[in-house]
Design an enzyme around this catalytic site. Structure first.
Site, mmCIF file in Angstrom:
data_model
loop_
_atom_site.group_PDB
_atom_site.id
_atom_site.type_symbol
_atom_site.label_atom_id
_atom_site.label_comp_id
_atom_site.label_asym_id
_atom_site.label_seq_id
_atom_site.Cartn_x
_atom_site.Cartn_y
_atom_site.Cartn_z
ATOM 1 N N ASP A 61 0.880 -1.163 0.000
ATOM 2 C CA ASP A 61 0.000 0.000 0.000
ATOM 3 C C ASP A 61 0.923 1.218 0.000
ATOM 4 O OD1 ASP A 61 -2.073 1.787 0.075
ATOM 5 O OD2 ASP A 61 -3.149 0.829 1.715
HETATM 6 C C1 BGC Z 1 -4.946 3.441 0.078
HETATM 7 C C2 BGC Z 1 -5.065 2.483 -1.079
HETATM 8 C C3 BGC Z 1 -4.881 3.236 -2.361
HETATM 9 C C4 BGC Z 1 -3.532 3.937 -2.340
HETATM 10 C C5 BGC Z 1 -3.241 4.730 -3.598
HETATM 11 C C6 BGC Z 1 -3.669 4.263 0.014
HETATM 12 O O1 BGC Z 1 -3.653 5.247 0.978
HETATM 13 O O2 BGC Z 1 -4.981 2.730 1.294
HETATM 14 O O3 BGC Z 1 -6.287 1.836 -1.061
HETATM 15 O O4 BGC Z 1 -4.981 2.361 -3.447
HETATM 16 O O5 BGC Z 1 -3.516 4.845 -1.249
HETATM 17 O O6 BGC Z 1 -4.008 5.857 -3.667
#
Ligand code: BGC
Length: 807
Positions: A231
């Site tokens: 993530d």
């Molecule tokens: C979120 C993800 C997301 C990623 C990119 C993160 O903060 O938890 O779900 O895909 O950001 O934006």
């Protein structure tokens, strides 16, 4: 591009390390000399957030190009209709190709463990079968277009408070049967190209460096052959991550972490084989997600699809005296800001810049419905607004039927933080109480991503839950209210009466370490087993038609059990029904929920028509996970097969004796008394649970400094520490102020929401997570200088600042 096996031998160590580090905000690294292209990612999950190049994952989420905002997962799940998810996935895949995006970051299939999780709206359900089935179809739909997907957030990412430093402590049965089950199903049946690991720790190790999770379970048990990415900012020690099975760091642009991989290989602390495996996974991903950009995309068609999914998902919770559907020729009093400013999606990284928007107001006007309007409250506030309220009450005195549009706003429910309670905000609660005193008929049209307490339920004539209906939600809402369509959604999450009815409610998100002491008794598995009354049960939802069930026949062969029965629509109006099959396992020493959803089918039935429905339950789905033998086992004994309209409204049942050679392990009995009664499950102590899980808290490596790279910003209490925290917070405040200066409209709302998201996530960020998620905007050397400052080491800070930043 040459094949991965050829390329791997031509890449230098540095190139390999660089390939494993993304390029912010949403790309992979390209090696031009070998013709290895960069590929593009985009959020996900229910729309394509085509991001501006300048954005990063902490700011700028509102800067995106217009795309279709489909109903978020918590909504589409209520359709109990996997076909919707396939169609949505296919449309998302097309929009990706239109915007030159190789991979969509979704679906998100975490289990809705507690109704307060701020991100519940992005997740499908409390039930792993339903969440898994829907995830499978979304993945298949997107990937049918050649576009990749990223199944997220792996795993046990069930709270938003303590987002960056939280830890989930979960016993293996709950992991296998509930929290990992949905992932296992999608990995097995849909083969997603990638999987995204979660921010939190799981049983002692960050998911981004959890070998048990990323390698033993995911690759060895389930045979996953795709790529694992982090993530955004979830990486801690990069070399440990590669070792554990984390292939790609996102958003990347941190050369320090490239260097860590290079050094670790040179020092022989990380084997080159592990690095090669990860690089091969990336090269294969590039091959698998080659797309041909398309010039046209039928956004109108996708708008229609979005509307149909909203229609299929909305849940009619109450309809006293059949007040709905409404007569189009009458005049109504409409109260509530959501009528004009409909809440149709959640806030955070999934925020879509909707290509088109149809509010209930638009849909009412298009039909020429006669109505008077009073705002009643403001969506952008949570406190009472006397002027709005007075106007509404004045108008309500003369009204006959009041259509109240309300629910939860992004100020109480969003990615980045958990809700502090399960109540509607004060401005709406107080207004509703005053309206009730007028003794009028009130139809509550509700919006929001998760359950709320409804203390006024008895005083409502009808409640139509639109959830978060996506961009065309207003049209779907009008069709349902005026009977052009028949409601057919069923709740994919139980609605407790009060938050105090939720198991382990007090400990939820009360600290960084979350003990999942309820084990497998999540959602209806808890309420049904321990007879806890609920407001609306899992699977519940009304229709304008009446469906009657009869004639259940249960047949079995080696692999499956087939249930056939009849369903009759005794009304004149055609409609859809979700037939649900719950199965109770044999009474034995293996503790288990009263019943579990094992099959379901959405069927369309004409008025006055009777149809035959046939449903299969696979024997494999009746197994429990035996943690001693590390296997799914089938118990012998009497199973009850139940067919119903919801988990609490069973219409037909039949008992079947099933034989199996499997032998459950005796050791499981040690813990069955913990789960035998409500009182017992409530009194499991932290210590008992830790022993059951075999959990040992991570030893804190002693450091001579008070603060480490991991300390949450909110805990930096020194003179400089407080200033660093203040500085970070001001970033969010500045965004908020700038947003407030904009002209009223969707753009302003989106900017405000993303600023609030930013403000709420900053306190739980550490300098490490801030630096690793900022995509190079906060240089590693500067972050280290800030840490030295927080610890009062001014010279060390200057040294870091003077250090030549690595590439
Ligand atoms: C979120 C993800 C997301 C990623 C990119 C993160 O903060 O938890 O779900 O895909 O950001 O934006």
């Amino acid at each position: 591009m040459e094949t991965p096996n050829v390329l791997i031998n031509k890449l230098t160590l540095e190139e390999k390390a660089q390939l494993l580090c993304g390029v912010a905000p949403m790309h992979t690294f390209a090696v031009e000399r070998l013709g290895i292209p960069s590929i593009n990612f985009s959020d996900g999950p229910h729309g394509v957030r085509k991001m501006a190049e300048s954005g990063d994952s902490l700011s700028g989420i509102s800067n995106s190009l217009p795309t279709t905002c489909f109903p978020p997962a918590a909504t589409s799940a209520c359709s109990f209709n996997p076909d919707n998810l396939y169609k949505m996935g296919k449309a998302l895949g097309e929009e990706c190709k239109y915007y030159d995006i190789n991979l969509l970051l979704g679906p998100a299939i975490n289990i809705q463990k507690n109704p307060l999780c701020g991100r519940n709206f992005e997740y499908f359900s409390e039930d792993p079968k339903l969440a898994g089935d829907l995830g499978i179809e979304l993945v298949k739909g997107v990937q049918s277009q050649g576009v990749g997907t990223s199944l997220k957030h792996f795993a046990c990412n069930s709270n938003e408070d303590f987002r960056m430093d939280g830890e989930s402590v979960v016993d293996e049965r709950a992991l296998r049967e509930i929290y990992l089950r949905s992932f296992e199903r999608v990995v097995s049946y849909a083969k997603p190209t990638t999987l995204m690991c979660a921010y939190n720790k799981l049983n002692g190790a960050f998911c981004s460096e959890n070998k048990w999770l990323l390698t033993d379970v995911l690759r060895d048990d389930w045979g996953f052959d795709g790529l694992v990415m982090s993530d955004w900012g979830a990486v801690k020690d990069r070399d440990k991550g590669v070792e554990a099975g984390l292939d790609l760091e996102m958003p990347g642009s941190i050369y320090h972490n490239v260097q860590i991989i290079i050094d670790a290989v040179k020092d022989n602390t990380l084997s080159i084989d592990k690095v090669d495996k990860a690089v091969l996974n990336l090269l294969k991903l590039i091959e698998r997600t080659r797309i041909d950009k398309i010039k046209d995309c039928d956004f109108d068609d996708h708008d229609e699809l979005s509307m149909n999914i909203a229609l299929d998902s909305a849940v009619l919770l109450k309809n006293q005296d059949d007040i709905l559907p409404l007569d189009k020729t009458r005049k109504y009093l409409v109260i509530g800001d959501f009528f004009k400013t409909m809440r149709y999606q959640g806030s955070g990284s999934s925020l879509i810049n909707a290509h088109k928007l149809t509010s209930p107001e638009d849909a009412f006007n298009a039909r020429g419905i006669k109505y008077d309007f009073a705002r009643g409250y403001k969506v952008s506030e949570i406190n009472q607004n006397i002027n709005c309220e007075d106007d509404a009450i004045k108008k309500a005195k003369d009204a006959d039927i009041i259509l109240y549009f309300g629910g939860q706003s992004d100020y109480v429910e969003s990615e980045g933080f958990d809700r502090s309670n399960m109540k509607l905000s004060d401005n709406q609660l107080l207004l509703i109480q005053k309206l009730i005193q007028l003794k009028k008929k009130i139809v509550f049209v509700m919006f929001g991503g998760s359950p709320v307490e409804l203390p006024f339920e008895n005083d409502m004539s009808a409640i139509l839950n639109m959830l978060l209906p996506g961009q065309a939600g207003g049209e779907a809402c009008a069709r349902l209210l005026f009977g052009e369509s028949n409601p057919c959604g069923k709740l994919a999450q139980t609605w407790p009466i009060n938050y105090s009815d939720v198991i382990n409610n007090e400990s939820y998100a009360s600290g960084p370490i979350q003990l999942y002491k309820e084990s497998i008794f999540v959602g209806y598995r808890y309420y049904n087993t321990f007879n806890v009354p609920v407001r609306y049960s899992f699977g519940y939802g009304l229709s304008y038609s009446n469906f009657w069930y009869s004639n259940l026949i249960v047949k079995t062969d080696n692999q499956k059990i087939t249930l056939s029965f009849e369903v009759e629509n005794r009304s004149n109006m055609s409609g859809k029904e979700v037939c649900q099959v719950y199965v109770s396992g044999p009474k034995s020493n293996v503790y288990k929920p009263l019943q579990e959803l094992r099959a379901y089918k959405k069927v369309y039935i004409e008025g006055k028509e009777k149809i035959n429905v046939s449903l299969d339950v696979s024997l494999n789905d009746l197994r429990y996970y035996d943690i001693e033998q590390h296997k799914w086992l089938l118990e012998s004994g009497l199973y009850i097969f139940k067919v119903g309209k919801s988990s609490e409204n069973i219409k037909l049942k039949q008992i079947l004796n099933i034989f199996s050679d499997d032998k459950p392990s005796e050791s499981l009995n040690d813990y069955s008394s913990y789960f035998s009664t409500k009182a017992n499950i409530e009194s499991i102590t932290d210590e008992q649970f830790k022993v059951m899980v075999n959990y040992k808290e991570e030893e804190i490596v002693k450091s001579k400094d008070k603060y480490t790279f991991e300390t949450p910003l909110k805990d930096l209490n020194s003179f400089f520490g407080k200033r660093i925290y203040g500085l970070a917070t001001r970033l969010g405040q500045k965004e908020y102020k700038n947003a407030c200066k904009l002209e009223d409209g969707p753009q302003k709302e989106a900017k405000k929401k993303s600023a609030i998201f930013l403000l709420r996530i900053i306190p739980d960020n550490s300098l490490r997570s801030l630096c690793y998620s900022a995509g190079g905007k906060l240089k590693y050397e500067v972050a280290q200088a800030l840490l030295a400052l927080a610890n009062g080491h001014i010279f060390k800070a200057i040294k870091w600042l003077c250090a030549k930043p690595k590439k």
